[in-house]
Design an enzyme around this catalytic site. Structure first.
Site, PDB file in Angstrom:
ATOM      1  N   ARG A   1      17.044 -22.959 -16.694  1.00  0.00           N
ATOM      2  CA  ARG A   1      16.164 -22.897 -17.789  1.00  0.00           C
ATOM      3  C   ARG A   1      16.218 -24.147 -18.576  1.00  0.00           C
ATOM      4  O   ARG A   1      15.433 -24.942 -19.039  1.00  0.00           O
ATOM      5  CB  ARG A   1      16.131 -21.843 -18.799  1.00  0.00           C
ATOM      6  CG  ARG A   1      15.208 -21.791 -19.896  1.00  0.00           C
ATOM      7  CD  ARG A   1      14.975 -20.348 -20.563  1.00  0.00           C
ATOM      8  NE  ARG A   1      15.975 -19.355 -20.429  1.00  0.00           N
ATOM      9  CZ  ARG A   1      17.102 -19.401 -21.174  1.00  0.00           C
ATOM     10  NH1 ARG A   1      17.290 -20.029 -21.917  1.00  0.00           N
ATOM     11  NH2 ARG A   1      17.787 -18.375 -20.752  1.00  0.00           N
TER      12      ARG A   1
ATOM     13  N   TYR B   1     -10.917 -28.001 -23.791  1.00  0.00           N
ATOM     14  CA  TYR B   1     -10.699 -27.031 -22.722  1.00  0.00           C
ATOM     15  C   TYR B   1     -10.796 -25.603 -23.458  1.00  0.00           C
ATOM     16  O   TYR B   1     -10.321 -25.530 -24.286  1.00  0.00           O
ATOM     17  CB  TYR B   1      -9.580 -27.041 -22.122  1.00  0.00           C
ATOM     18  CG  TYR B   1      -9.375 -26.104 -21.034  1.00  0.00           C
ATOM     19  CD1 TYR B   1     -10.103 -25.622 -19.962  1.00  0.00           C
ATOM     20  CD2 TYR B   1      -8.085 -25.080 -21.138  1.00  0.00           C
ATOM     21  CE1 TYR B   1      -9.655 -24.610 -19.235  1.00  0.00           C
ATOM     22  CE2 TYR B   1      -7.783 -24.192 -20.264  1.00  0.00           C
ATOM     23  CZ  TYR B   1      -8.723 -23.768 -19.234  1.00  0.00           C
ATOM     24  OH  TYR B   1      -8.448 -22.788 -18.202  1.00  0.00           O
TER      25      TYR B   1
ATOM     26  N   ASP C   1      -4.765 -34.563 -25.531  1.00  0.00           N
ATOM     27  CA  ASP C   1      -4.781 -34.114 -24.300  1.00  0.00           C
ATOM     28  C   ASP C   1      -5.298 -35.222 -23.523  1.00  0.00           C
ATOM     29  O   ASP C   1      -6.446 -35.685 -23.556  1.00  0.00           O
ATOM     30  CB  ASP C   1      -5.575 -32.666 -24.231  1.00  0.00           C
ATOM     31  CG  ASP C   1      -5.642 -32.051 -22.748  1.00  0.00           C
ATOM     32  OD1 ASP C   1      -5.305 -32.930 -21.761  1.00  0.00           O
ATOM     33  OD2 ASP C   1      -5.971 -30.879 -22.961  1.00  0.00           O
TER      34      ASP C   1
ATOM     35  N   LYS D   1      -3.903 -31.040 -12.611  1.00  0.00           N
ATOM     36  CA  LYS D   1      -4.992 -31.885 -12.223  1.00  0.00           C
ATOM     37  C   LYS D   1      -4.587 -33.195 -11.759  1.00  0.00           C
ATOM     38  O   LYS D   1      -4.201 -33.191 -10.604  1.00  0.00           O
ATOM     39  CB  LYS D   1      -5.896 -32.007 -13.725  1.00  0.00           C
ATOM     40  CG  LYS D   1      -5.895 -30.813 -14.262  1.00  0.00           C
ATOM     41  CD  LYS D   1      -6.854 -29.601 -13.507  1.00  0.00           C
ATOM     42  CE  LYS D   1      -7.132 -28.359 -14.204  1.00  0.00           C
ATOM     43  NZ  LYS D   1      -6.045 -27.595 -14.987  1.00  0.00           N
TER      44      LYS D   1
HETATM   45  O1  P1T Z   1      -4.618 -24.784 -16.521  1.00  0.00           O
HETATM   46  P1  P1T Z   1      -3.390 -25.341 -17.078  1.00  0.00           P
HETATM   47  O2  P1T Z   1      -2.558 -25.817 -16.395  1.00  0.00           O
HETATM   48  O3  P1T Z   1      -3.015 -24.488 -17.986  1.00  0.00           O
HETATM   49  O4  P1T Z   1      -4.059 -26.553 -18.141  1.00  0.00           O
HETATM   50  C1  P1T Z   1      -4.859 -26.029 -19.175  1.00  0.00           C
HETATM   51  C2  P1T Z   1      -5.699 -27.331 -19.454  1.00  0.00           C
HETATM   52  C3  P1T Z   1      -5.309 -28.262 -20.471  1.00  0.00           C
HETATM   53  N1  P1T Z   1      -6.210 -29.238 -20.717  1.00  0.00           N
HETATM   54  C4  P1T Z   1      -7.284 -29.485 -20.253  1.00  0.00           C
HETATM   55  C5  P1T Z   1      -7.992 -30.747 -20.323  1.00  0.00           C
HETATM   56  C6  P1T Z   1      -7.676 -28.854 -19.052  1.00  0.00           C
HETATM   57  O5  P1T Z   1      -8.932 -29.180 -18.087  1.00  0.00           O
HETATM   58  C7  P1T Z   1      -7.115 -27.686 -18.798  1.00  0.00           C
HETATM   59  C8  P1T Z   1      -7.493 -26.715 -17.716  1.00  0.00           C
HETATM   60  N2  P1T Z   1      -8.701 -26.887 -16.960  1.00  0.00           N
HETATM   61  C9  P1T Z   1      -9.066 -26.283 -16.085  1.00  0.00           C
HETATM   62  C10 P1T Z   1      -8.789 -25.252 -15.467  1.00  0.00           C
HETATM   63  C11 P1T Z   1     -10.501 -26.497 -15.923  1.00  0.00           C
HETATM   64  O6  P1T Z   1     -11.195 -26.067 -14.877  1.00  0.00           O
HETATM   65  O7  P1T Z   1     -11.084 -27.390 -16.637  1.00  0.00           O
END
Ligand code: P1T
Length: 391
Positions: A56, A108, A180, A205
């Site tokens: 961890r 988001y 972000d 992503k």
């Molecule tokens: O899904 P996750 O890895 O927890 O990430 C969250 C997140 C944070 N910031 C942005 C700009 C994002 O687009 C996302 C997650 N977005 C999607 C799942 C989507 O389809 O837009």
């Protein structure tokens, strides 16, 4: 605490993407960092070990990923998380009850939900402002404000925030500036250069790019913030597993190549969509008609593959997302394969309708994540889906 290798920062972006943070395995010479699929490490004696005590706290595969993405953002420290939201969760845990966060009104949907449905209950205050206008942002700062959190470009309205102007505001007011950078990626935009203290990613992503893991990462050059985030990584434990770190690390090797293709295809498809009389609006910062195109040219080196379009009604949006053949109808973005999504009922369903509609996030809005397939095939697919939707 791991730190990027100094020599890695000497190279250009594409070289860092392939090599930064990784060295051939000492035992075998394996060119790819092994997946250290272990929970613990045998120690030599009391207080004597090789820097690894428990997985961890630290894992060599995770170290490699953290160094790699930190080097891509031009930062000194990377701290990996189990998801993008786990990264944002850790960032918000740097604050204390009573502190106030100023957040861009378009982020988001999950980020908004985490703020208003989790951290607001724990005593943090939040305001959401149109971050396109730095004067509005400055006017919303209160004596309790500690952090400004923005996305640029935003998901899904493709709005921008002026990184240099907000960097200056946060410097003069001594606020933590968090960006972000998931949509732009460090290939096209590096917020640390504009004064951001923390850059976060959903590595799910573009950084991974192959839609085969979920992860998050925070980059900073501030030693104290890095130490506090490492503490939270260990104390709260929202860590990614070694296999997922390895997949993300494999993904970043081709980030520069992939982003060049996403960008080239994004520009072509946005221009093609814009000349269609049946599409009401196209949101893409690479179009000269985008109200912040000039800012995009200033702070980004490309515009990427995310495009949103306004079709005018829920029925049209439904028909379109159900008619595409190459664009798969799914949450997420940034993979090699093209996706189509409906933000109002998917990624932003938890954002109150009034707030959604005030920013143009209507029931008729459809979001495209343009992949790296042949652009002509993607255009043909969109053409038949849009024609079906407009019938
Ligand atoms: O899904 P996750 O890895 O927890 O990430 C969250 C997140 C944070 N910031 C942005 C700009 C994002 O687009 C996302 C997650 N977005 C999607 C799942 C989507 O389809 O837009």
């Amino acid at each position: 605490m791991t730190r990027v290798f100094d020599e890695d920062l000497e190279f250009g972006f594409g070289t860092r993407a392939v090599h930064a943070g990784q060295r051939p395995d000492e035992i075998s010479g394996a060119i790819m960092p092994p997946i250290y699929q272990t929970s613990t490490y045998v120690q030599d004696g009391l207080g004597r070990h090789k820097g690894f005590e428990y997985a961890r706290t630290r894992n060599p595969t995770r170290d490699a990923l953290e160094r790699n993405i930190a080097a891509l953002e031009g930062g000194l420290h990377g701290i990996a998380w189990a998801s993008g939201l786990a990264a944002t969760d850790a960032i918000l845990k740097l604050l204390s009850a009573g502190d106030h966060v100023l957040c861009g009104e378009n982020v988001y949907g999950g980020t908004h939900r985490l703020m208003v449905q989790v951290f607001a209950r724990l005593g943090l205050g939040f305001s959401f402002v149109d971050a396109r206008d730095v004067d509005l942002v400055a006017a919303a700062v209160t004596p309790q404000t500690r952090m400004i959190f923005i996305e640029t470009p935003t998901n899904p309205m493709m709005r921008l925030a002026d990184l240099a102007a907000i960097g200056e505001l946060t410097r003069t007011k001594d606020l933590l500036f968090v960006v972000d950078n998931t949509f732009a990626t460090p290939y096209m935009q590096r917020p640390l250069e504009y004064g951001a203290a923390l850059v976060m990613h959903s590595t799910t992503k573009y950084l991974n790019g192959h839609s085969d893991m979920v992860g998050g990462l925070v980059v900073t050059s501030d030693e104290e913030l890095a130490e506090r985030l490492h503490f939270l990584q260990n104390a709260a434990g929202a860590i990614p597993g070694p296999m997922d770190c390895w997949l993300a690390l494999r993904g970043t090797k081709t980030l520069a190549l992939r982003m060049r293709q996403h960008d080239a295809a994004g520009r072509k498809i946005a221009a093609w969509l814009e000349q269609r009389p049946d599409i009401e609006r196209v949101y893409y910062p690479g179009l000269a008609s985008h109200e912040q195109h000039e800012l995009a040219c200033r702070q980004m080196t490309g515009f990427g593959g995310m495009i949103s379009i306004e079709l005018g009604s829920l029925e049209r949006a439904r028909t379109m997302v159900e008619s595409t053949r190459l664009f798969s109808f799914a949450e997420s973005l940034g993979g090699v394969e093209s996706l189509v999504g409906h933000p109002a009922t998917m990624t932003h369903a938890t954002v109150p309708r009034e707030m959604r509609e005030a920013m143009g996030l209507t029931d008729g809005l459809v979001r495209l994540s343009v992949g790296i397939e042949e652009t002509e095939d993607l255009i043909a697919d969109l053409d038949q889906a849009i024609l079906a939707a407009m019938r």
